[in-house]
Design a protein around this motif. Structure first.
Motif, short mmCIF file in Angstrom:
data_model
loop_
_atom_site.label_atom_id
_atom_site.label_comp_id
_atom_site.label_asym_id
_atom_site.label_seq_id
_atom_site.Cartn_x
_atom_site.Cartn_y
_atom_site.Cartn_z
N PHE A 27 0.85 -1.18 0.00
CA PHE A 27 0.00 0.00 0.00
C PHE A 27 0.88 1.23 0.00
N SER A 28 0.53 2.20 -0.82
CA SER A 28 1.24 3.47 -0.80
C SER A 28 0.25 4.55 -0.44
N GLY A 29 0.73 5.65 0.11
CA GLY A 29 -0.17 6.70 0.55
C GLY A 29 -0.88 7.33 -0.62
N LEU A 30 -2.11 7.78 -0.42
CA LEU A 30 -2.81 8.49 -1.49
C LEU A 30 -3.54 9.62 -0.84
N VAL A 31 -4.69 9.89 -1.34
CA VAL A 31 -5.47 11.04 -1.00
C VAL A 31 -5.59 11.22 0.50
N ARG A 32 -6.18 10.26 1.17
CA ARG A 32 -6.18 10.26 2.61
C ARG A 32 -6.56 8.87 3.07
N ILE A 51 -11.42 9.07 -1.18
CA ILE A 51 -11.25 10.08 -2.22
C ILE A 51 -12.61 10.60 -2.66
N ASN A 52 -12.71 11.89 -2.88
CA ASN A 52 -13.95 12.47 -3.38
C ASN A 52 -14.07 12.16 -4.87
N ALA A 53 -15.22 11.60 -5.23
CA ALA A 53 -15.45 11.19 -6.63
C ALA A 53 -16.93 11.36 -6.92
N GLY A 54 -17.28 12.28 -7.82
CA GLY A 54 -18.68 12.50 -8.14
C GLY A 54 -19.44 12.98 -6.92
N VAL A 127 -21.95 4.91 -12.72
CA VAL A 127 -21.48 6.30 -12.77
C VAL A 127 -20.51 6.57 -11.63
N ASP A 128 -20.79 6.02 -10.44
CA ASP A 128 -19.89 6.17 -9.30
C ASP A 128 -18.49 5.66 -9.62
N ILE A 129 -18.41 4.49 -10.26
CA ILE A 129 -17.10 3.89 -10.51
C ILE A 129 -16.35 4.62 -11.62
N ILE A 130 -17.07 5.12 -12.60
CA ILE A 130 -16.42 5.98 -13.60
C ILE A 130 -15.87 7.23 -12.92
N ALA A 131 -16.64 7.80 -11.99
CA ALA A 131 -16.16 8.98 -11.25
C ALA A 131 -14.93 8.63 -10.41
N LEU A 132 -14.90 7.43 -9.83
CA LEU A 132 -13.72 6.99 -9.08
C LEU A 132 -12.51 6.90 -10.00
N ALA A 135 -11.28 10.35 -10.65
CA ALA A 135 -10.60 10.93 -9.49
C ALA A 135 -9.20 10.35 -9.31
N LEU A 136 -9.05 9.06 -9.64
CA LEU A 136 -7.75 8.41 -9.52
C LEU A 136 -6.90 8.55 -10.79
N ARG A 137 -7.45 9.25 -11.77
CA ARG A 137 -6.77 9.49 -13.06
C ARG A 137 -6.42 8.18 -13.74
#
Length: 341
Positions: A27-32, A51-54, A127-132, A135-137
């Motif tokens: 695991f590496s650090g990410l958003v929070r 992570i905030n997504a949508g 739609v949620d997973i597309i937004a995720l 958000a994660l690029r």
């Protein structure tokens, strides 16, 4: 073509998986990350990231190298990310970046606004997973899932094939529509959907609110009659159902399917496309356990919906509805195989 896999899979990996998990998850650090409120139930994934997504603040686990080919694993109801607790280290050790999100209404995923409808219609979960991914690029990923997660993966592959490198779908093509769901089924098939009708009543909503653990354990037992999970395994996942929006999302999902409640208007165009049962063109492996006690279609009924490279895998050995958790190596093998198709 159909591959038969004899799964002594459920006794899989044992201490080996534990050691791989420690050495390889990386695991590496990410958003929070969630604080140490992570319990032993969450320890198989370490810290849960947010992570905030949508419209959501999505909680998710990540395993494997940050620059590895991305794989998104999607759980169903009433399950959670721990359905992939043994799948994730297998894929991580093979070099994949594995992302396992809590769906809306589960675990640490939260709505960003109190005013957002607690909607569970089929399109919105995709739609949620597309937004995720946005958000994660992540532009493109392998998508794999079961139950709600398989339906969501199917929808993503059908509506956004440019975002889906390949697909693994337990129980095949699960895209539906309110119109199709109006057609009555034979009595035996209707009986299998008893909880859907229960949830259509206020008594059912209140009953699920009051007894969500007992209810969910019953579904686990009937959907996977030969899976002898222990109390600790169940409780590890059951914590995800304490989400404050869980009951509202689940009840809306099943009521929406029967046309008893409306979805959100902004998703009407997507639902219209889904109601036409669009084909799935990306490389796909569908899977089925030989002891699936939940309602599911026969593979011959959906094979022609997959118009790209396609293979179906039957998994033997008493494997039920929660195929990734009951036969993790078979599921991970399918993900890696579809990546090569």
């Amino acid at each position: 073509m159909t591959d038969s896999i004899n799964a002594s899979r459920r006794r899989l990996l044992g201490a080996t998986v534990a050691s791989i998990g420690v050495m390889q998850l990386g695991f590496s650090g990410l958003v929070r990350a969630q604080s140490a409120r992570a319990t032993n139930a969450e320890s198989s994934f370490g810290e849960i990231r947010q992570i905030n997504a949508g419209t959501l603040d999505i909680g998710y686990a990540q395993a494997g190298p940050e620059n590895g080919p991305p794989v998104i694993l999607l759980h169903g109801w009433p399950y959670d990310i721990h359905a992939f607790a043994e799948v994730a280290p297998i894929l991580a050790s093979a070099g994949y970046r594995v992302i396992v999100p809590y769906l809306r209404g589960y675990g640490t995923t939260r709505f960003l606004s109190a005013d957002t409808p607690r909607n569970g219609q089929q399109a919105v979960v995709a739609v949620d997973i597309i937004a995720l991914m946005d958000a994660l690029r992540i532009q493109k990923a392998l998508i794999a899932g079961f139950d709600w997660g398989a339906r969501t993966a199917d929808i993503m592959a059908a509506l956004w094939p440019e975002r889906c490198k390949a697909l693994v779908s337990v129980s095949g093509y699960l895209i539906g529509s309110q119109e199709a769901n109006r057609a009555p089924l034979p009595p035996k098939a209707e009986f299998a959907w008893w909880y859907q009708f229960y949830f259509s009543t206020e008594r059912g909503r209140a009953g699920y609110e009051a007894n969500r653990r007992e209810f969910s354990k019953l579904i686990w037992q009937t959907a996977s009659p030969q899976w002898h999970f222990d109390d600790a395994t169940f409780e590890r996942s059951a914590q995800a159902f304490d989400n404050p929006d869980h009951v509202a999302v689940v009840i809306h999902n099943y009521r929406w399917r029967l046309g008893l409640v409306e979805g959100e208007p902004q998703y009407d165009a997507l639902e219209k496309r889904l109601a036409a049962a669009p084909p799935i063109t990306v490389p796909t492996i569908t899977m089925e356990g030989d002891a699936n006690g939940a309602p599911h279609p026969n593979p011959s009924a959906y094979a022609k919906k997959f118009t790209g490279k396609y293979r179906h895998v039957d998994v033997g050995g008493g494997i039920g509805h929660n195929l990734p958790q009951e036969a993790p190596k078979a599921f991970a093998d399918a993900v890696m195989a579809v990546d090569r198709m």
